[in-house]
Design a protein around this motif. Sequence first.
Motif, PDB file in Angstrom:
ATOM      1  N   ILE A 198       1.050  -1.165  -0.549  1.00  0.00           N
ATOM      2  CA  ILE A 198      -0.151  -0.232  -0.020  1.00  0.00           C
ATOM      3  C   ILE A 198       1.182   1.233   0.044  1.00  0.00           C
ATOM      4  O   ILE A 198       1.939   1.030   0.514  1.00  0.00           O
ATOM      5  CB  ILE A 198      -1.108   0.119   0.960  1.00  0.00           C
ATOM      6  N   ALA A 199       0.543   2.464  -0.487  1.00  0.00           N
ATOM      7  CA  ALA A 199       1.141   3.979  -0.818  1.00  0.00           C
ATOM      8  C   ALA A 199       1.693   4.216   1.017  1.00  0.00           C
ATOM      9  O   ALA A 199       2.532   4.510   1.377  1.00  0.00           O
ATOM     10  CB  ALA A 199       0.356   4.556  -1.735  1.00  0.00           C
ATOM     11  N   LEU A 207      -1.690  -1.611  -4.539  1.00  0.00           N
ATOM     12  CA  LEU A 207      -0.263  -1.731  -5.556  1.00  0.00           C
ATOM     13  C   LEU A 207       1.094  -2.703  -5.610  1.00  0.00           C
ATOM     14  O   LEU A 207       0.428  -3.621  -4.666  1.00  0.00           O
ATOM     15  CB  LEU A 207       0.968  -0.971  -4.676  1.00  0.00           C
ATOM     16  N   PRO A 208       0.973  -2.461  -6.458  1.00  0.00           N
ATOM     17  CA  PRO A 208       2.031  -3.263  -7.075  1.00  0.00           C
ATOM     18  C   PRO A 208       3.201  -3.855  -5.189  1.00  0.00           C
ATOM     19  O   PRO A 208       3.624  -2.896  -5.375  1.00  0.00           O
ATOM     20  CB  PRO A 208       3.228  -3.325  -8.317  1.00  0.00           C
ATOM     21  N   LYS A 238      -8.554  -5.438  -5.596  1.00  0.00           N
ATOM     22  CA  LYS A 238      -9.201  -4.507  -6.612  1.00  0.00           C
ATOM     23  C   LYS A 238     -10.760  -4.824  -6.415  1.00  0.00           C
ATOM     24  O   LYS A 238     -10.850  -3.141  -6.885  1.00  0.00           O
ATOM     25  CB  LYS A 238      -8.429  -5.721  -8.148  1.00  0.00           C
ATOM     26  N   ARG A 239     -11.135  -5.122  -5.491  1.00  0.00           N
ATOM     27  CA  ARG A 239     -12.225  -5.038  -5.058  1.00  0.00           C
ATOM     28  C   ARG A 239     -13.166  -4.218  -4.597  1.00  0.00           C
ATOM     29  O   ARG A 239     -14.135  -3.684  -4.716  1.00  0.00           O
ATOM     30  CB  ARG A 239     -13.368  -6.938  -4.632  1.00  0.00           C
ATOM     31  N   ALA A 244      -7.439   0.973  -9.259  1.00  0.00           N
ATOM     32  CA  ALA A 244      -6.146   0.061  -8.719  1.00  0.00           C
ATOM     33  C   ALA A 244      -5.844  -0.958 -10.628  1.00  0.00           C
ATOM     34  O   ALA A 244      -7.009  -0.363 -11.265  1.00  0.00           O
ATOM     35  CB  ALA A 244      -6.098  -1.103  -8.222  1.00  0.00           C
ATOM     36  N   ALA A 245      -4.512  -0.417 -10.604  1.00  0.00           N
ATOM     37  CA  ALA A 245      -4.519  -1.597 -11.630  1.00  0.00           C
ATOM     38  C   ALA A 245      -5.460  -2.917 -12.020  1.00  0.00           C
ATOM     39  O   ALA A 245      -4.998  -3.467 -10.606  1.00  0.00           O
ATOM     40  CB  ALA A 245      -3.412  -1.342 -11.766  1.00  0.00           C
ATOM     41  N   GLU A 246      -4.913  -3.584 -12.933  1.00  0.00           N
ATOM     42  CA  GLU A 246      -5.162  -5.026 -12.723  1.00  0.00           C
ATOM     43  C   GLU A 246      -4.398  -6.102 -12.671  1.00  0.00           C
ATOM     44  O   GLU A 246      -3.143  -5.872 -13.036  1.00  0.00           O
ATOM     45  CB  GLU A 246      -5.920  -5.162 -14.176  1.00  0.00           C
TER      46      GLU A 246
END
Length: 266
Positions: A198-199, A207-208, A238-239, A244-246
């Motif tokens: 997370i950021a 996050l990745p 993501k849910r 957020a990125a896929e």
Amino acid sequence: MKLAFSTLGVPGLPIPEVLRLAVAHGYHGVELRAHPEEPVHPGLGPAERASLATLFQSAGVEPLSVAGYVRVAEPGPDEPVLAGLRELTDLAADLGAGRVRVFPGGGERPEEEADAAAVRRLAAAAPYAEDRKVRLLLETHDSHPTGHDVARVLNAAGHVDGLGAIWDLMHPWLGGEEPTDTFAALASHLDCVQVKDIASAEDTRPLPLGAGVLPLGECLELLSRGGWDGWLCWEYEKRWHPEAAELPELLGPGRRHLMRLLSDAA
């Protein structure tokens, strides 16, 4: 350690496509979010459950766990909670999954009261889970965010074969617990570790792996040095964060990042 990812990161994706992603990117297992809006949930009939179990076996991918939403410390009578635990246990057993994720969910109850409810319900449900060769795993989450919180309940509940812990890396960190303390508290119960990034404490969008602030490397080093050899499951939320990125495009880099960290920790 074996690697898995949660279907929370690919909401609603059909299981054959989930399995294709797991195989293509080298993941050994999949955590299955058990909810009516997902392909896997307790309302599935026997034929559907058998078909899903066959899909996993054919793909050579393990259904790591059924991630349910039963809250074992919530207020109210015990029986609805116990019924929910039995329902999830049956689903996991039918799919060939050896684990069920449960939440504490004590809300604003006093600690002693929430602990007592969780201990009573988990101790009552554990023998049924043991009979079906399933473990109920209490996650570091909500009212019990730290390793010490979860260990306090599991130490009192007993039933080591039927009960265990999930260390979600984010929640103890948000609660100010050092990874060394989390691991020390959970070591005898630890079944699965949920990795994520997370950021910041204020921005928990997924996050990745490696792109945020969670102490993933430190945690993996602790696990490696401690001789722990269980499952690492990437819970990419993501849910709850559609912006957020896929996840599919991140699975390959995420696996490589985990493997580098594990190599460095060895």
